[in-house]
Design an enzyme around this catalytic site. Structure first.
Site, PDB file in Angstrom:
ATOM      1  N   GLY A  11      42.835  -5.169 -33.283  1.00 44.04           N
ATOM      2  CA  GLY A  11      43.347  -6.612 -32.750  1.00 44.04           C
ATOM      3  C   GLY A  11      44.217  -6.617 -31.622  1.00 44.04           C
ATOM      4  O   GLY A  11      44.973  -7.691 -31.232  1.00 44.04           O
ATOM      5  N   ILE A  18      51.336  -8.288 -30.417  1.00 47.08           N
ATOM      6  CA  ILE A  18      52.208  -7.718 -31.305  1.00 47.08           C
ATOM      7  C   ILE A  18      51.850  -6.252 -31.571  1.00 47.08           C
ATOM      8  O   ILE A  18      52.225  -5.334 -31.991  1.00 47.08           O
ATOM      9  CB  ILE A  18      52.643  -8.591 -32.408  1.00 47.08           C
ATOM     10  N   ILE A  98      44.019  -9.087 -36.908  1.00 45.35           N
ATOM     11  CA  ILE A  98      42.732 -10.022 -36.610  1.00 45.35           C
ATOM     12  C   ILE A  98      43.125 -11.281 -37.390  1.00 45.35           C
ATOM     13  O   ILE A  98      43.374 -11.328 -38.467  1.00 45.35           O
ATOM     14  CB  ILE A  98      41.638  -9.215 -37.326  1.00 45.35           C
ATOM     15  N   TYR A 161      50.404 -25.667 -37.325  1.00 47.86           N
ATOM     16  CA  TYR A 161      49.834 -24.272 -37.719  1.00 47.86           C
ATOM     17  C   TYR A 161      48.578 -24.707 -38.705  1.00 47.86           C
ATOM     18  O   TYR A 161      47.663 -23.773 -38.653  1.00 47.86           O
ATOM     19  CB  TYR A 161      50.921 -23.476 -38.501  1.00 47.86           C
ATOM     20  N   LYS A 168      46.936 -17.562 -43.677  1.00 44.72           N
ATOM     21  CA  LYS A 168      48.028 -16.504 -43.999  1.00 44.72           C
ATOM     22  C   LYS A 168      48.549 -16.820 -45.201  1.00 44.72           C
ATOM     23  O   LYS A 168      49.034 -15.206 -45.847  1.00 44.72           O
ATOM     24  CB  LYS A 168      48.869 -17.038 -43.055  1.00 44.72           C
ATOM     25  N   GLN A 198      55.439 -15.171 -27.597  1.00 45.52           N
ATOM     26  CA  GLN A 198      54.316 -15.476 -26.758  1.00 45.52           C
ATOM     27  C   GLN A 198      53.222 -14.387 -26.580  1.00 45.52           C
ATOM     28  O   GLN A 198      53.167 -13.414 -25.889  1.00 45.52           O
ATOM     29  CB  GLN A 198      54.945 -15.396 -25.262  1.00 45.52           C
ATOM     30  N   THR A 199      52.202 -14.807 -27.506  1.00 47.95           N
ATOM     31  CA  THR A 199      50.845 -14.159 -27.314  1.00 47.95           C
ATOM     32  C   THR A 199      49.645 -15.271 -27.139  1.00 47.95           C
ATOM     33  O   THR A 199      50.066 -16.370 -27.300  1.00 47.95           O
ATOM     34  CB  THR A 199      50.929 -13.259 -28.771  1.00 47.95           C
ATOM     35  N   VAL A 200      48.551 -14.511 -26.934  1.00 41.17           N
ATOM     36  CA  VAL A 200      47.340 -15.398 -26.973  1.00 41.17           C
ATOM     37  C   VAL A 200      47.214 -16.446 -28.155  1.00 41.17           C
ATOM     38  O   VAL A 200      47.246 -17.603 -28.256  1.00 41.17           O
ATOM     39  CB  VAL A 200      46.279 -14.794 -27.005  1.00 41.17           C
TER      40      VAL A 200
END
Length: 271
Positions: A11, A18, A98, A161, A168, A198-200
């Site tokens: 992933g 992360i 993932i 979300y 999740k 701050q990730t995709v």
């Protein structure tokens, strides 16, 4: 901390992932990592996914392999495990990072989630942990560890979300049942629940709006960093956490334990 340890990292998308922060920390401490990545589309001549992971790992001695893997394809998961067996013999750690939901379903209200979107999101974001763990099982040994990445939206309703929170919640439950199933073999299974980063995937879930909220509410009065996710993830994959399994470790400056809006409430009172 990871001298002589070898494992699989899934992933990683780019430097902000992360999973990459955790992998970096593992490799800095002597661990060897093999990486799987989302396969490029057949007509993509630029091989964007492969190029991204190659740029990150180029020149690093502790990288054993790079291999495409679509988590919805059992044969591709098995192929990655065959490579792990060939390169490592056994697996000391597996990082599952993932998750996916169709944008039109993620951005809409949860009640409007399409049937196909729900099935796709749940298969990729939750079932994939079961599929990868099952395929890895013959390579796991006493002391091996599996870690997945989750979020507070699986425990409480977080506006925006949406369907990913439902996924999740399923993932969190899978962690507990896997911890039970594999515990007899001495294999541990845990989850890291980081605050907004701050990730995709974070940007797709509206992370920009969450950053200010966490800053205002969390007891530490700040957001967490990529470096902190790397350290916490590596801890859960290392022998330093040897007595921990079936746990969701919250890395969010204390946000998850607040029962009221904390600092934001104080600010409103002072206005």
């Amino acid at each position: 901390m990871f001298e002589g340890k070898r494992g699989l990292i899934t992933g990683v998308f780019n430097k902000q992932s992360i999973a990459w922060a955790i992998a970096e920390r593992i490799m800095q401490n002597g661990g060897v990592c093999g990486f799987s990545y989302m396969p490029d589309k057949p007509d993509d001549e630029r091989k964007k996914n492969l190029n991204r992971i190659q740029k990150l790992t180029d020149g690093l001695e502790n990288v054993a392999f790079l291999q495409p893997m679509d988590a919805t394809k059992d044969d591709q998961i098995e192929a990655v495990m065959d490579t792990c067996k060939e390169k490592f013999g056994q697996l000391d750690f597996v990082l599952h990072s993932i998750a996916y939901a169709p944008p039109e379903d993620l951005k809409g209200s949860t009640i409007d989630t399409s049937r196909e979107g729900f099935k796709m999101a749940m298969e990729i974001s939750a079932y994939s942990l079961l599929a990868i763990s099952k395929a890895a099982q013959p390579l796991l040994k006493e002391g091996s560890t599996i870690l997945t990445l989750t979020y507070f939206g699986g425990e409480k309703a977080v506006p925006g979300y949406n369907i990913m929170g439902v996924c999740k919640a399923a993932l969190d439950s899978i962690v507990k049942y896997l911890a039970f199933d594999l515990g007899a073999d001495g294999v541990r299974v845990n989850a890291l629940s980081a605050g907004p980063i701050q990730t995709v995937s974070g940007r797709g879930a509206g992370v920009d709006e969450m950053l200010g909220l966490y800053e205002g509410v969390a007891p530490l009065g700040r957001n967490v960093t990529h470096d902190e996710t790397g350290k916490s993830g590596a801890f859960l994959l290392s022998e330093m956490s040897s007595g921990i399994t079936g746990e969701i470790l919250h890395l969010d400056s204390g946000y998850n334990m607040m029962g009221s809006p904390g600092r934001l409430l104080d600010r409103f009172r002072k206005q």
